[in-house]
Write a protein that holds these residues in place. Structure first.
Motif, PDB file in Angstrom:
ATOM      1  N   GLY A   1       0.818  -1.214   0.000  1.00  0.00           N
ATOM      2  CA  GLY A   1       0.000   0.000   0.000  1.00  0.00           C
ATOM      3  C   GLY A   1       0.847   1.257   0.000  1.00  0.00           C
ATOM      4  N   ALA A   2       1.939   1.219   0.772  1.00  0.00           N
ATOM      5  CA  ALA A   2       2.836   2.379   0.802  1.00  0.00           C
ATOM      6  C   ALA A   2       3.469   2.610  -0.564  1.00  0.00           C
ATOM      7  CB  ALA A   2       3.914   2.159   1.863  1.00  0.00           C
ATOM      8  N   VAL A   3       3.866   1.525  -1.218  1.00  0.00           N
ATOM      9  CA  VAL A   3       4.441   1.647  -2.564  1.00  0.00           C
ATOM     10  C   VAL A   3       3.403   2.189  -3.536  1.00  0.00           C
ATOM     11  CG1 VAL A   3       5.429   0.365  -4.502  1.00  0.00           C
ATOM     12  CG2 VAL A   3       6.104  -0.192  -2.158  1.00  0.00           C
ATOM     13  N   CYS A   4       2.155   1.732  -3.366  1.00  0.00           N
ATOM     14  CA  CYS A   4       1.072   2.199  -4.231  1.00  0.00           C
ATOM     15  C   CYS A   4       0.879   3.706  -4.113  1.00  0.00           C
ATOM     16  CB  CYS A   4      -0.218   1.457  -3.873  1.00  0.00           C
ATOM     17  SG  CYS A   4      -1.666   1.993  -4.801  1.00  0.00           S
ATOM     18  N   ILE A   5       1.020   4.232  -2.912  1.00  0.00           N
ATOM     19  CA  ILE A   5       0.855   5.671  -2.700  1.00  0.00           C
ATOM     20  C   ILE A   5       2.047   6.445  -3.251  1.00  0.00           C
ATOM     21  CG2 ILE A   5       0.708   7.447  -0.909  1.00  0.00           C
ATOM     22  CD1 ILE A   5      -0.919   5.483   0.757  1.00  0.00           C
ATOM     23  N   ILE A   6       3.232   5.851  -3.085  1.00  0.00           N
ATOM     24  CA  ILE A   6       4.446   6.534  -3.561  1.00  0.00           C
ATOM     25  C   ILE A   6       4.446   6.666  -5.081  1.00  0.00           C
ATOM     26  CG2 ILE A   6       6.953   6.320  -3.758  1.00  0.00           C
ATOM     27  CD1 ILE A   6       6.920   5.006  -0.984  1.00  0.00           C
ATOM     28  N   ILE A   7       4.019   5.593  -5.746  1.00  0.00           N
ATOM     29  CA  ILE A   7       3.971   5.632  -7.216  1.00  0.00           C
ATOM     30  C   ILE A   7       2.880   6.610  -7.648  1.00  0.00           C
ATOM     31  CG2 ILE A   7       3.542   4.292  -9.306  1.00  0.00           C
ATOM     32  CD1 ILE A   7       4.474   1.831  -7.792  1.00  0.00           C
ATOM     33  N   TYR A   8       3.228   7.533  -8.499  1.00  0.00           N
ATOM     34  CA  TYR A   8       2.251   8.538  -8.925  1.00  0.00           C
ATOM     35  C   TYR A   8       2.194   8.573 -10.446  1.00  0.00           C
ATOM     36  CZ  TYR A   8      -0.504  12.816  -8.792  1.00  0.00           C
ATOM     37  OH  TYR A   8      -1.508  13.736  -8.931  1.00  0.00           O
ATOM     38  N   ASP A   9       1.000   8.915 -10.954  1.00  0.00           N
ATOM     39  CA  ASP A   9       0.773   9.028 -12.400  1.00  0.00           C
ATOM     40  C   ASP A   9       1.034   7.715 -13.130  1.00  0.00           C
ATOM     41  OD1 ASP A   9       0.020  11.613 -12.122  1.00  0.00           O
ATOM     42  OD2 ASP A   9       1.964  12.472 -12.679  1.00  0.00           O
ATOM     43  N   ASN A  10       0.778   6.607 -12.445  1.00  0.00           N
ATOM     44  CA  ASN A  10       0.879   5.295 -13.091  1.00  0.00           C
ATOM     45  C   ASN A  10      -0.253   4.415 -12.550  1.00  0.00           C
ATOM     46  OD1 ASN A  10       1.617   2.880 -14.301  1.00  0.00           O
ATOM     47  ND2 ASN A  10       3.811   3.239 -13.989  1.00  0.00           N
ATOM     48  N   PRO A  11      -1.479   4.723 -12.952  1.00  0.00           N
ATOM     49  CA  PRO A  11      -2.648   4.025 -12.399  1.00  0.00           C
ATOM     50  C   PRO A  11      -2.616   2.513 -12.605  1.00  0.00           C
ATOM     51  CG  PRO A  11      -3.316   5.966 -13.636  1.00  0.00           C
ATOM     52  CD  PRO A  11      -1.859   5.760 -13.921  1.00  0.00           C
TER      53      PRO A  11
ATOM     54  N   GLN B   1      -0.349   1.059 -10.056  1.00  0.00           N
ATOM     55  CA  GLN B   1      -0.997   1.194  -8.758  1.00  0.00           C
ATOM     56  C   GLN B   1      -2.113   0.155  -8.590  1.00  0.00           C
ATOM     57  OE1 GLN B   1      -1.963   5.422  -9.148  1.00  0.00           O
ATOM     58  NE2 GLN B   1      -0.681   5.852  -7.359  1.00  0.00           N
ATOM     59  N   LYS B   2      -2.857  -0.058  -9.665  1.00  0.00           N
ATOM     60  CA  LYS B   2      -3.924  -1.051  -9.620  1.00  0.00           C
ATOM     61  C   LYS B   2      -3.355  -2.447  -9.353  1.00  0.00           C
ATOM     62  CE  LYS B   2      -7.826  -2.833 -12.302  1.00  0.00           C
ATOM     63  NZ  LYS B   2      -8.565  -2.753 -13.596  1.00  0.00           N
ATOM     64  N   GLY B   3      -2.204  -2.727  -9.970  1.00  0.00           N
ATOM     65  CA  GLY B   3      -1.556  -4.015  -9.740  1.00  0.00           C
ATOM     66  C   GLY B   3      -1.170  -4.203  -8.284  1.00  0.00           C
ATOM     67  N   PHE B   4      -0.633  -3.142  -7.673  1.00  0.00           N
ATOM     68  CA  PHE B   4      -0.264  -3.229  -6.262  1.00  0.00           C
ATOM     69  C   PHE B   4      -1.498  -3.386  -5.374  1.00  0.00           C
ATOM     70  CE2 PHE B   4       3.892  -1.508  -7.541  1.00  0.00           C
ATOM     71  CZ  PHE B   4       4.724  -2.287  -6.753  1.00  0.00           C
ATOM     72  N   ILE B   5      -2.588  -2.735  -5.754  1.00  0.00           N
ATOM     73  CA  ILE B   5      -3.823  -2.861  -4.978  1.00  0.00           C
ATOM     74  C   ILE B   5      -4.342  -4.299  -5.030  1.00  0.00           C
ATOM     75  CG2 ILE B   5      -6.260  -2.208  -4.918  1.00  0.00           C
ATOM     76  CD1 ILE B   5      -5.393   0.617  -5.711  1.00  0.00           C
ATOM     77  N   ILE B   6      -4.272  -4.895  -6.210  1.00  0.00           N
ATOM     78  CA  ILE B   6      -4.707  -6.296  -6.344  1.00  0.00           C
ATOM     79  C   ILE B   6      -3.841  -7.206  -5.469  1.00  0.00           C
ATOM     80  CG2 ILE B   6      -4.871  -8.241  -7.943  1.00  0.00           C
ATOM     81  CD1 ILE B   6      -5.624  -6.213 -10.125  1.00  0.00           C
ATOM     82  N   LEU B   7      -2.527  -6.957  -5.493  1.00  0.00           N
ATOM     83  CA  LEU B   7      -1.630  -7.745  -4.645  1.00  0.00           C
ATOM     84  C   LEU B   7      -1.945  -7.539  -3.166  1.00  0.00           C
ATOM     85  CD1 LEU B   7       1.819  -7.270  -6.447  1.00  0.00           C
ATOM     86  CD2 LEU B   7       0.441  -9.354  -6.329  1.00  0.00           C
ATOM     87  N   MET B   8      -2.281  -6.300  -2.805  1.00  0.00           N
ATOM     88  CA  MET B   8      -2.659  -6.014  -1.417  1.00  0.00           C
ATOM     89  C   MET B   8      -3.864  -6.841  -1.001  1.00  0.00           C
ATOM     90  SD  MET B   8      -2.395  -1.903  -0.834  1.00  0.00           S
ATOM     91  CE  MET B   8      -3.065  -2.054   0.820  1.00  0.00           C
ATOM     92  N   VAL B   9      -4.871  -6.842  -1.858  1.00  0.00           N
ATOM     93  CA  VAL B   9      -6.103  -7.562  -1.537  1.00  0.00           C
ATOM     94  C   VAL B   9      -5.831  -9.062  -1.415  1.00  0.00           C
ATOM     95  CG1 VAL B   9      -8.399  -8.172  -2.377  1.00  0.00           C
ATOM     96  CG2 VAL B   9      -7.579  -5.819  -2.592  1.00  0.00           C
ATOM     97  N   VAL B  10      -5.036  -9.591  -2.344  1.00  0.00           N
ATOM     98  CA  VAL B  10      -4.721 -11.027  -2.304  1.00  0.00           C
ATOM     99  C   VAL B  10      -3.973 -11.384  -1.020  1.00  0.00           C
ATOM    100  CG1 VAL B  10      -3.392 -12.869  -3.400  1.00  0.00           C
ATOM    101  CG2 VAL B  10      -4.723 -11.289  -4.812  1.00  0.00           C
ATOM    102  N   CYS B  11      -2.941 -10.604  -0.704  1.00  0.00           N
ATOM    103  CA  CYS B  11      -2.172 -10.868   0.521  1.00  0.00           C
ATOM    104  C   CYS B  11      -3.036 -10.685   1.764  1.00  0.00           C
ATOM    105  CB  CYS B  11      -0.957  -9.944   0.589  1.00  0.00           C
ATOM    106  SG  CYS B  11       0.320 -10.306  -0.638  1.00  0.00           S
ATOM    107  N   GLY B  12      -3.919  -9.689   1.707  1.00  0.00           N
ATOM    108  CA  GLY B  12      -4.808  -9.460   2.841  1.00  0.00           C
ATOM    109  C   GLY B  12      -5.760 -10.618   3.062  1.00  0.00           C
ATOM    110  N   ILE B  13      -6.291 -11.151   1.982  1.00  0.00           N
ATOM    111  CA  ILE B  13      -7.198 -12.303   2.099  1.00  0.00           C
ATOM    112  C   ILE B  13      -6.457 -13.503   2.688  1.00  0.00           C
ATOM    113  CG2 ILE B  13      -8.529 -13.989   0.779  1.00  0.00           C
ATOM    114  CD1 ILE B  13      -9.284 -11.708  -1.123  1.00  0.00           C
TER     115      ILE B  13
END
Length: 214
Positions: A175-185, A188-200
């Motif tokens: 999530g922190a990396v997702c916030i740091i990365i800017y102007d690359n949706p 960012q979406k890829g990191f969010i998907i990874l977050m959700v998978v790891c969270g589950i």
């Protein structure tokens, strides 16, 4: 015209990036809260595990003390039997010695029954065989084997919680990396998907750890 299109694309990318940052921030807060809950539950389980390990040591020592007493009485019984069979004891003393032999035999049986109850627990023997008291009460002995089993169950549960918290920590990093990365949706979406998978996975591990805890 081209400049207007580029400006529009930039705005869309910026909006998508901000949306991804917002989602990432919410997920960080969510998984951080879950990790805090997991740490609290895991701490309680670890405390119970330490108690169980201490009980194993204490009850094992108790069992050994009964074994020593039993061995001493067995030696005494052998000595008395030798005296009787050798004919050394005068006839007028044979009856008292035989009575003493019976007393020693009963004590050996008593120590054997106490050892059994300490080893396997009161719940695993018939009520009429309860003989070892604890604080003046019968039938409340938790055996050495039972404490060992509890310690193993707590240990396994804490391992699952540790694994779950590891995945929650990975979520927060992603999530922190997702916030740091800017102007690359897309990234960012890829990191969010990874977050959700790891969270589950973290949730599954934590729930499983809680379910197998005694």
């Amino acid at each position: 015209m081209l400049q207007s299109k580029n400006s529009l694309d930039t705005v869309e990318v910026s909006v998508a990036s901000e949306r991804a940052e917002a989602v990432g921030g919410v997920l960080i807060a969510f998984f951080a809260a879950l990790m805090a809950i997991s740490q609290m539950v895991n701490g309680e389980l670890e405390e119970q595990m330490m108690i169980a390990h201490n009980k194993v040591v204490n009850y094992s020592s108790w069992y050994q003390s009964k074994s020593i007493k039993e061995s001493l009485k067995e030696s005494e019984l052998d000595y008395l039997n030798v005296l009787v069979t050798s004919g050394i004891i005068p006839e007028d003393k044979v009856v008292p010695v035989n009575s003493k032999i019976e007393v020693v035999k009963n004590q050996i049986t008593k120590y054997g029954n106490e050892k059994k109850e300490i080893l396997i627990g009161s719940s695993n023997i018939p009520v009429e065989d309860w003989i070892q008291d604890l604080d003046g009460k019968l039938g409340i002995i938790v055996g050495v084997k039972e404490w060992e089993q509890l310690a193993e169950q707590y240990d396994e549960a804490t391992k699952k919680f540790d694994l779950g918290m590891l995945f929650f920590q990975i979520c927060i990093v992603l999530g922190a990396v997702c916030i740091i990365i800017y102007d690359n949706p897309k990234l960012q979406k890829g990191f969010i998907i990874l977050m959700v998978v790891c969270g589950i996975i973290g949730i599954i591990m934590s729930v499983y750890g809680y379910s197998i805890a005694p």
